[in-house]
Design a protein around this motif. Structure first.
Motif, PDB file in Angstrom:
ATOM      1  N   TRP A  11     -61.083  91.927 -75.727  1.00  0.00           N
ATOM      2  CA  TRP A  11     -61.640  92.557 -76.918  1.00  0.00           C
ATOM      3  C   TRP A  11     -63.090  92.147 -77.122  1.00  0.00           C
ATOM      4  O   TRP A  11     -63.513  91.081 -76.679  1.00  0.00           O
ATOM      5  N   THR A  12     -63.808  92.980 -77.873  1.00  0.00           N
ATOM      6  CA  THR A  12     -65.138  92.590 -78.327  1.00  0.00           C
ATOM      7  C   THR A  12     -64.973  91.626 -79.496  1.00  0.00           C
ATOM      8  O   THR A  12     -63.876  91.497 -80.073  1.00  0.00           O
ATOM      9  N   LEU A  13     -66.053  90.987 -79.871  1.00  0.00           N
ATOM     10  CA  LEU A  13     -66.032  90.093 -81.023  1.00  0.00           C
ATOM     11  C   LEU A  13     -65.661  90.866 -82.291  1.00  0.00           C
ATOM     12  O   LEU A  13     -64.885  90.380 -83.114  1.00  0.00           O
ATOM     13  N   ALA A  14     -66.176  92.077 -82.433  1.00  0.00           N
ATOM     14  CA  ALA A  14     -65.849  92.896 -83.602  1.00  0.00           C
ATOM     15  C   ALA A  14     -64.356  93.239 -83.631  1.00  0.00           C
ATOM     16  O   ALA A  14     -63.725  93.186 -84.691  1.00  0.00           O
ATOM     17  N   GLN A  15     -63.791  93.580 -82.494  1.00  0.00           N
ATOM     18  CA  GLN A  15     -62.354  93.863 -82.454  1.00  0.00           C
ATOM     19  C   GLN A  15     -61.546  92.638 -82.864  1.00  0.00           C
ATOM     20  O   GLN A  15     -60.574  92.741 -83.605  1.00  0.00           O
ATOM     21  N   MET A  16     -61.926  91.464 -82.362  1.00  0.00           N
ATOM     22  CA  MET A  16     -61.214  90.231 -82.715  1.00  0.00           C
ATOM     23  C   MET A  16     -61.269  89.984 -84.217  1.00  0.00           C
ATOM     24  O   MET A  16     -60.272  89.655 -84.843  1.00  0.00           O
ATOM     25  N   LEU A  17     -62.449  90.155 -84.807  1.00  0.00           N
ATOM     26  CA  LEU A  17     -62.598  89.928 -86.249  1.00  0.00           C
ATOM     27  C   LEU A  17     -61.824  90.967 -87.062  1.00  0.00           C
ATOM     28  O   LEU A  17     -61.207  90.633 -88.075  1.00  0.00           O
ATOM     29  N   ASN A  18     -61.861  92.215 -86.621  1.00  0.00           N
ATOM     30  CA  ASN A  18     -61.098  93.255 -87.328  1.00  0.00           C
ATOM     31  C   ASN A  18     -59.598  93.005 -87.209  1.00  0.00           C
ATOM     32  O   ASN A  18     -58.850  93.224 -88.158  1.00  0.00           O
ATOM     33  N   HIS A  19     -59.154  92.514 -86.071  1.00  0.00           N
ATOM     34  CA  HIS A  19     -57.746  92.143 -85.876  1.00  0.00           C
ATOM     35  C   HIS A  19     -57.362  91.013 -86.843  1.00  0.00           C
ATOM     36  O   HIS A  19     -56.316  91.077 -87.497  1.00  0.00           O
ATOM     37  N   ALA A  20     -58.206  90.012 -86.946  1.00  0.00           N
ATOM     38  CA  ALA A  20     -57.929  88.906 -87.870  1.00  0.00           C
ATOM     39  C   ALA A  20     -57.900  89.407 -89.305  1.00  0.00           C
ATOM     40  O   ALA A  20     -57.017  89.016 -90.077  1.00  0.00           O
ATOM     41  N   ALA A  21     -58.834  90.271 -89.660  1.00  0.00           N
ATOM     42  CA  ALA A  21     -58.862  90.826 -91.018  1.00  0.00           C
ATOM     43  C   ALA A  21     -57.604  91.635 -91.305  1.00  0.00           C
ATOM     44  O   ALA A  21     -57.044  91.555 -92.406  1.00  0.00           O
TER      45      ALA A  21
ATOM     46  N   LEU B 253     -57.911  99.175 -82.675  1.00  0.00           N
ATOM     47  CA  LEU B 253     -59.191  98.507 -82.895  1.00  0.00           C
ATOM     48  C   LEU B 253     -60.265  99.207 -82.074  1.00  0.00           C
ATOM     49  O   LEU B 253     -60.126  99.362 -80.860  1.00  0.00           O
ATOM     50  N   ASP B 254     -61.331  99.613 -82.726  1.00  0.00           N
ATOM     51  CA  ASP B 254     -62.410 100.358 -82.095  1.00  0.00           C
ATOM     52  C   ASP B 254     -63.278  99.427 -81.245  1.00  0.00           C
ATOM     53  O   ASP B 254     -63.906  98.505 -81.777  1.00  0.00           O
ATOM     54  N   ALA B 255     -63.321  99.691 -79.950  1.00  0.00           N
ATOM     55  CA  ALA B 255     -64.121  98.863 -79.042  1.00  0.00           C
ATOM     56  C   ALA B 255     -65.619  99.055 -79.280  1.00  0.00           C
ATOM     57  O   ALA B 255     -66.419  98.227 -78.846  1.00  0.00           O
ATOM     58  N   GLN B 256     -66.005 100.108 -79.980  1.00  0.00           N
ATOM     59  CA  GLN B 256     -67.418 100.372 -80.258  1.00  0.00           C
ATOM     60  C   GLN B 256     -67.828  99.900 -81.655  1.00  0.00           C
ATOM     61  O   GLN B 256     -68.962 100.106 -82.069  1.00  0.00           O
ATOM     62  N   ALA B 257     -66.909  99.266 -82.379  1.00  0.00           N
ATOM     63  CA  ALA B 257     -67.214  98.830 -83.749  1.00  0.00           C
ATOM     64  C   ALA B 257     -68.357  97.824 -83.720  1.00  0.00           C
ATOM     65  O   ALA B 257     -68.379  96.917 -82.882  1.00  0.00           O
ATOM     66  N   PRO B 258     -69.320  97.969 -84.653  1.00  0.00           N
ATOM     67  CA  PRO B 258     -70.428  97.011 -84.704  1.00  0.00           C
ATOM     68  C   PRO B 258     -69.988  95.667 -85.280  1.00  0.00           C
ATOM     69  O   PRO B 258     -69.024  95.584 -86.046  1.00  0.00           O
ATOM     70  N   LEU B 259     -70.716  94.634 -84.922  1.00  0.00           N
ATOM     71  CA  LEU B 259     -70.341  93.275 -85.304  1.00  0.00           C
ATOM     72  C   LEU B 259     -70.531  92.993 -86.794  1.00  0.00           C
ATOM     73  O   LEU B 259     -69.638  92.403 -87.418  1.00  0.00           O
ATOM     74  N   GLU B 260     -71.659  93.359 -87.371  1.00  0.00           N
ATOM     75  CA  GLU B 260     -71.939  92.999 -88.775  1.00  0.00           C
ATOM     76  C   GLU B 260     -70.851  93.461 -89.742  1.00  0.00           C
ATOM     77  O   GLU B 260     -70.392  92.669 -90.570  1.00  0.00           O
ATOM     78  N   PRO B 261     -70.399  94.734 -89.684  1.00  0.00           N
ATOM     79  CA  PRO B 261     -69.317  95.136 -90.597  1.00  0.00           C
ATOM     80  C   PRO B 261     -68.005  94.385 -90.328  1.00  0.00           C
ATOM     81  O   PRO B 261     -67.232  94.129 -91.251  1.00  0.00           O
ATOM     82  N   ALA B 262     -67.758  94.013 -89.070  1.00  0.00           N
ATOM     83  CA  ALA B 262     -66.544  93.252 -88.749  1.00  0.00           C
ATOM     84  C   ALA B 262     -66.616  91.851 -89.355  1.00  0.00           C
ATOM     85  O   ALA B 262     -65.611  91.334 -89.859  1.00  0.00           O
ATOM     86  N   ILE B 263     -67.796  91.244 -89.309  1.00  0.00           N
ATOM     87  CA  ILE B 263     -67.980  89.931 -89.950  1.00  0.00           C
ATOM     88  C   ILE B 263     -67.725  90.063 -91.443  1.00  0.00           C
ATOM     89  O   ILE B 263     -66.980  89.269 -92.033  1.00  0.00           O
ATOM     90  N   ALA B 264     -68.318  91.087 -92.067  1.00  0.00           N
ATOM     91  CA  ALA B 264     -68.135  91.296 -93.514  1.00  0.00           C
ATOM     92  C   ALA B 264     -66.674  91.547 -93.846  1.00  0.00           C
ATOM     93  O   ALA B 264     -66.157  91.023 -94.848  1.00  0.00           O
ATOM     94  N   ARG B 265     -65.981  92.313 -93.011  1.00  0.00           N
ATOM     95  CA  ARG B 265     -64.567  92.604 -93.262  1.00  0.00           C
ATOM     96  C   ARG B 265     -63.718  91.341 -93.171  1.00  0.00           C
ATOM     97  O   ARG B 265     -62.841  91.104 -94.016  1.00  0.00           O
ATOM     98  N   ALA B 266     -63.949  90.527 -92.157  1.00  0.00           N
ATOM     99  CA  ALA B 266     -63.170  89.292 -92.002  1.00  0.00           C
ATOM    100  C   ALA B 266     -63.426  88.341 -93.165  1.00  0.00           C
ATOM    101  O   ALA B 266     -62.487  87.733 -93.706  1.00  0.00           O
ATOM    102  N   LEU B 267     -64.685  88.208 -93.572  1.00  0.00           N
ATOM    103  CA  LEU B 267     -65.003  87.343 -94.713  1.00  0.00           C
ATOM    104  C   LEU B 267     -64.372  87.863 -95.993  1.00  0.00           C
ATOM    105  O   LEU B 267     -63.820  87.080 -96.781  1.00  0.00           O
ATOM    106  N   ALA B 268     -64.413  89.172 -96.203  1.00  0.00           N
ATOM    107  CA  ALA B 268     -63.806  89.758 -97.406  1.00  0.00           C
ATOM    108  C   ALA B 268     -62.293  89.521 -97.418  1.00  0.00           C
ATOM    109  O   ALA B 268     -61.712  89.196 -98.462  1.00  0.00           O
ATOM    110  N   ALA B 269     -61.665  89.665 -96.262  1.00  0.00           N
ATOM    111  CA  ALA B 269     -60.219  89.439 -96.178  1.00  0.00           C
ATOM    112  C   ALA B 269     -59.877  87.982 -96.506  1.00  0.00           C
ATOM    113  O   ALA B 269     -58.929  87.713 -97.253  1.00  0.00           O
ATOM    114  N   LEU B 270     -60.650  87.045 -95.964  1.00  0.00           N
ATOM    115  CA  LEU B 270     -60.398  85.634 -96.251  1.00  0.00           C
ATOM    116  C   LEU B 270     -60.619  85.306 -97.722  1.00  0.00           C
ATOM    117  O   LEU B 270     -59.823  84.579 -98.326  1.00  0.00           O
ATOM    118  N   ARG B 271     -61.673  85.847 -98.314  1.00  0.00           N
ATOM    119  CA  ARG B 271     -61.927  85.605 -99.742  1.00  0.00           C
ATOM    120  C   ARG B 271     -60.827  86.217-100.602  1.00  0.00           C
ATOM    121  O   ARG B 271     -60.401  85.611-101.587  1.00  0.00           O
TER     122      ARG B 271
END
Length: 162
Positions: A43-53, A103-121
């Motif tokens: 997976w890309t880093l964005a996919q991993m973060l979206n999976h965690a979220a 999980l979209d392999a073309q998903a950009p990293l910044e929104p994935a970071i924001a999504r993972a942080l929002a999910a954790l919060r």
């Protein structure tokens, strides 16, 4: 027979989580991913973060599919007890959550970071009931916190500096 194995394991003290020991540490690590990191797995880093979220959000909203009650009670609960005792999780790192959107392999990293942080919060602030985990079954807030941290830490084994 597997259910009987959970009894001694349940008595084991929970080991310190290997890396990412707190939700704050996990959030700080995720924030740091924008500074030159990549994912070395399938997976890309964005996919991993979206999976965690997805996993974090599903702990509140409910998982799209659950393993059978027998699986969750016998196999899943034993696996989680072992992970807790070891302080780390081991699972297939490119396996999607059953029933979750692809999980979209073309998903950009910044929104994935924001999504993972929002999910954790969101999880951190949540004080209501939690949904059963698709494999581990019923978990309380402390157990789910550990599950999320171990899950992230397990995926972190494939995060490398680029």
């Amino acid at each position: 027979m597997l259910a009987a194995a959970a009894i001694p394991l349940a008595a084991c003290s929970a080991a310190e989580i290997k890396t990412l020991p707190t939700l704050s540490a996990a959030m700080a690590a995720i924030e740091g991913l924008a500074r030159g990191h990549k994912h070395s797995g399938a997976w890309t880093l964005a996919q991993m973060l979206n999976h965690a979220a997805q996993s974090i959000d599903y702990s509140i909203d409910g998982f799209p599919e659950l393993k059978s009650a027998l699986f969750r009670k016998a196999v899943g609960s034993v696996a989680f007890a072992v992970f807790q005792a070891r302080g780390k999780m081991g699972h297939t790192l490119d396996e999607p959550i059953p029933g979750a959107p692809a999980l979209d392999a073309q998903a950009p990293l910044e929104p994935a970071i924001a999504r993972a942080l929002a999910a954790l919060r969101r999880f951190e602030a949540h004080s209501g009931a939690l949904a059963p985990h698709f494999a581990y079954g019923e978990l309380d807030k402390a157990q789910y916190t550990r599950a999320h941290l171990m899950h992230l830490a397990n995926h972190w084994t494939q995060v490398v500096r680029s």
